[in-house]
Design a protein around this motif. Structure first.
Motif, PDB file in Angstrom:
ATOM      1  N   THR A 179       0.840  -1.191   0.000  1.00 42.40           N
ATOM      2  CA  THR A 179       0.000   0.000   0.000  1.00 42.40           C
ATOM      3  C   THR A 179       0.879   1.246   0.000  1.00 42.40           C
ATOM      4  O   THR A 179       2.100   1.160   0.161  1.00 42.40           O
ATOM      5  CB  THR A 179      -0.922   0.015   1.231  1.00 42.40           C
ATOM      6  OG1 THR A 179      -0.117  -0.004   2.426  1.00 42.40           O
ATOM      7  CG2 THR A 179      -1.855  -1.188   1.228  1.00 42.40           C
ATOM      8  N   VAL A 180       0.249   2.394  -0.142  1.00 41.20           N
ATOM      9  CA  VAL A 180       1.020   3.638  -0.226  1.00 41.20           C
ATOM     10  C   VAL A 180       1.794   3.892   1.061  1.00 41.20           C
ATOM     11  O   VAL A 180       2.969   4.249   1.036  1.00 41.20           O
ATOM     12  CB  VAL A 180       0.088   4.823  -0.547  1.00 41.20           C
ATOM     13  CG1 VAL A 180       0.889   6.125  -0.571  1.00 41.20           C
ATOM     14  CG2 VAL A 180      -0.607   4.616  -1.874  1.00 41.20           C
ATOM     15  N   THR A 181       1.129   3.686   2.203  1.00 43.60           N
ATOM     16  CA  THR A 181       1.804   3.955   3.472  1.00 43.60           C
ATOM     17  C   THR A 181       2.955   2.974   3.708  1.00 43.60           C
ATOM     18  O   THR A 181       4.003   3.357   4.226  1.00 43.60           O
ATOM     19  CB  THR A 181       0.816   3.878   4.637  1.00 43.60           C
ATOM     20  OG1 THR A 181       0.079   2.647   4.548  1.00 43.60           O
ATOM     21  CG2 THR A 181      -0.156   5.048   4.593  1.00 43.60           C
ATOM     22  N   TYR A 182       2.767   1.716   3.336  1.00 46.90           N
ATOM     23  CA  TYR A 182       3.863   0.760   3.500  1.00 46.90           C
ATOM     24  C   TYR A 182       4.995   1.071   2.519  1.00 46.90           C
ATOM     25  O   TYR A 182       6.175   0.926   2.856  1.00 46.90           O
ATOM     26  CB  TYR A 182       3.354  -0.661   3.282  1.00 46.90           C
ATOM     27  CG  TYR A 182       4.386  -1.718   3.610  1.00 46.90           C
ATOM     28  CD1 TYR A 182       4.735  -1.981   4.929  1.00 46.90           C
ATOM     29  CD2 TYR A 182       5.030  -2.430   2.612  1.00 46.90           C
ATOM     30  CE1 TYR A 182       5.696  -2.932   5.248  1.00 46.90           C
ATOM     31  CE2 TYR A 182       5.991  -3.379   2.921  1.00 46.90           C
ATOM     32  CZ  TYR A 182       6.315  -3.630   4.237  1.00 46.90           C
ATOM     33  OH  TYR A 182       7.274  -4.574   4.546  1.00 46.90           O
ATOM     34  N   HIS A 183       4.641   1.510   1.326  1.00 47.35           N
ATOM     35  CA  HIS A 183       5.652   1.932   0.350  1.00 47.35           C
ATOM     36  C   HIS A 183       6.429   3.134   0.877  1.00 47.35           C
ATOM     37  O   HIS A 183       7.663   3.222   0.722  1.00 47.35           O
ATOM     38  CB  HIS A 183       4.956   2.267  -0.968  1.00 47.35           C
ATOM     39  CG  HIS A 183       5.871   2.416  -2.132  1.00 47.35           C
ATOM     40  ND1 HIS A 183       7.122   1.838  -2.182  1.00 47.35           N
ATOM     41  CD2 HIS A 183       5.732   3.089  -3.314  1.00 47.35           C
ATOM     42  CE1 HIS A 183       7.708   2.134  -3.324  1.00 47.35           C
ATOM     43  NE2 HIS A 183       6.889   2.907  -4.022  1.00 47.35           N
ATOM     44  N   MET A 184       5.736   4.063   1.519  1.00 47.45           N
ATOM     45  CA  MET A 184       6.395   5.207   2.145  1.00 47.45           C
ATOM     46  C   MET A 184       7.342   4.740   3.251  1.00 47.45           C
ATOM     47  O   MET A 184       8.470   5.243   3.381  1.00 47.45           O
ATOM     48  CB  MET A 184       5.340   6.158   2.728  1.00 47.45           C
ATOM     49  CG  MET A 184       4.543   6.938   1.697  1.00 47.45           C
ATOM     50  SD  MET A 184       3.031   7.637   2.406  1.00 47.45           S
ATOM     51  CE  MET A 184       3.658   8.363   3.904  1.00 47.45           C
ATOM     52  N   TYR A 185       6.877   3.804   4.071  1.00 48.02           N
ATOM     53  CA  TYR A 185       7.715   3.284   5.156  1.00 48.02           C
ATOM     54  C   TYR A 185       9.001   2.666   4.610  1.00 48.02           C
ATOM     55  O   TYR A 185      10.095   2.908   5.157  1.00 48.02           O
ATOM     56  CB  TYR A 185       6.920   2.257   5.956  1.00 48.02           C
ATOM     57  CG  TYR A 185       7.778   1.349   6.806  1.00 48.02           C
ATOM     58  CD1 TYR A 185       8.274   1.782   8.033  1.00 48.02           C
ATOM     59  CD2 TYR A 185       8.093   0.060   6.371  1.00 48.02           C
ATOM     60  CE1 TYR A 185       9.075   0.955   8.807  1.00 48.02           C
ATOM     61  CE2 TYR A 185       8.888  -0.771   7.139  1.00 48.02           C
ATOM     62  CZ  TYR A 185       9.377  -0.324   8.358  1.00 48.02           C
ATOM     63  OH  TYR A 185      10.163  -1.140   9.112  1.00 48.02           O
ATOM     64  N   LEU A 186       8.897   1.881   3.544  1.00 46.20           N
ATOM     65  CA  LEU A 186      10.082   1.252   2.972  1.00 46.20           C
ATOM     66  C   LEU A 186      11.079   2.301   2.484  1.00 46.20           C
ATOM     67  O   LEU A 186      12.289   2.194   2.736  1.00 46.20           O
ATOM     68  CB  LEU A 186       9.681   0.332   1.814  1.00 46.20           C
ATOM     69  CG  LEU A 186       8.887  -0.925   2.172  1.00 46.20           C
ATOM     70  CD1 LEU A 186       8.518  -1.694   0.905  1.00 46.20           C
ATOM     71  CD2 LEU A 186       9.672  -1.817   3.118  1.00 46.20           C
ATOM     72  N   ASN A 187      10.580   3.314   1.795  1.00 42.23           N
ATOM     73  CA  ASN A 187      11.478   4.340   1.265  1.00 42.23           C
ATOM     74  C   ASN A 187      12.093   5.187   2.365  1.00 42.23           C
ATOM     75  O   ASN A 187      13.265   5.580   2.267  1.00 42.23           O
ATOM     76  CB  ASN A 187      10.718   5.237   0.282  1.00 42.23           C
ATOM     77  CG  ASN A 187      10.577   4.618  -1.085  1.00 42.23           C
ATOM     78  OD1 ASN A 187      11.497   4.658  -1.898  1.00 42.23           O
ATOM     79  ND2 ASN A 187       9.432   4.001  -1.346  1.00 42.23           N
TER      80      ASN A 187
END
Length: 306
Positions: free
Chosen positions: A260-268
């Motif tokens: 999801t967008v928030t998990y993608h943000m967390y990874l980056n």
């Protein structure tokens, strides 16, 4: 002279009242600026920089936004995949949560139901349970070998399923868990709306020959439209920021089917240390949430009669 003195006294009293009100509001305003507005403005500034924590931020302008939307093919495809997954999760959770919440509200509002308070507590308990704890419980329920759900399927003589290891079942499995977690909240809001509908309207409908379904469709649903608008907007805002379930249960897999967008943000931000890139992604998510909220208001708000 008396009127002039009275006017001056009123102005002095207003100034004194405003000063007292300011003193009461100042602690909240200070906390809001330090812990809300300040971090938001800092993130906005970071979104226009290249920042990896180890070195000072470097101004890059709108490069991060352009790179997210029109950058390298793999990175851009992954971002749009996360957007699609997030919208998929939001549509599934909000839709089923509203249906389940309304059904539970009508159940606990029924006259024939005994121990209503106990049932309300039972249905609302998942809402106040930690998301991480709930995700761990459902992680066990979905276990392919020792999971409770597969044990039921085995008992019925049906084939077992790899709930979180299948690209087609992983996201519906997370949606099911999220609906279980949030249906009690929708139930409470709908219950307040149901109890605000005058009984005289149902009596008039019964006198006119309306059956139970017609009463629900013609009386209950229209009068619950403001409540529905509130639930849809708040649920969408929450669902578009889904993180804990994905982090605990799937880590975005399998094959990015639940990223999801928030998990993608967390990874980056915290794995690849691309904080400027992640900040830009957060503001793009804000625009998505704003657009969906406005759309919901247009769709449901136009049907509300005050």
């Amino acid at each position: 002279m008396a009127s002039l003195r009275h006017t001056r006294r009123r102005r002095s009293l207003r100034g004194h009242t405003s000063f007292i009100a300011f003193l009461f509001l100042f602690p909240f305003m200070l906390l809001f600026v330090v812990f809300r507005a300040g971090p938001v403005l800092a993130a906005l500034g970071l979104s226009f920089t290249s920042y990896d924590v180890l070195s000072p931020p470097t101004w890059v302008g709108p490069y991060n936004y352009a790179n997210i939307l029109f950058g390298t093919e793999a990175a851009t495809r992954l971002f749009w995949r996360s957007i699609a997954n997030t919208l998929y999760f939001t549509a599934g959770q909000v839709g089923f949560e509203m249906i389940c919440g309304l059904a539970l509200a009508m159940l606990v509002n029924a006259r024939l139901l005994k121990a209503k308070s106990l049932w309300r507590v039972f249905f609302y308990t998942p809402v106040v349970t930690s998301l991480v704890a709930s995700s761990m419980i459902w992680l066990w329920l979905y276990h392919p070998e020792a999971g409770f759900l597969n044990a039921i399927l085995k008992g019925l003589g049906l084939p077992t399923l790899k709930w979180l290891e299948s690209t087609t079942l992983a996201m519906p499995s997370i949606i099911l868990m999220a609906v279980w977690q949030g249906a009690g909240w929708s139930m409470v809001i709908y219950l307040a709306g149901l109890q605000g509908i005058p009984e005289s309207l149902y009596e008039a409908a019964r006198i006119d020959g309306a059956n139970s379904w017609q009463q629900f469709w013609r009386v209950t649903l229209p009068l619950l439209m403001p409540v529905t608008l509130f639930i849809v907007i708040m649920s969408c805002i929450s669902s578009l920021q889904v993180f804990s379930q994905v982090f605990v249960m799937t880590q975005g897999g399998p094959l990015n089917s639940t990223i999801t967008v928030t998990y993608h943000m967390y990874l980056n931000a915290f794995r690849f240390y691309r904080l400027g890139y992640a900040s830009a992604m957060s503001f793009l998510l804000f625009l998505v949430i704003l657009a969906i909220s406005v759309l919901n208001n247009r769709i449901f708000g136009g049907r509300i009669e005050y």
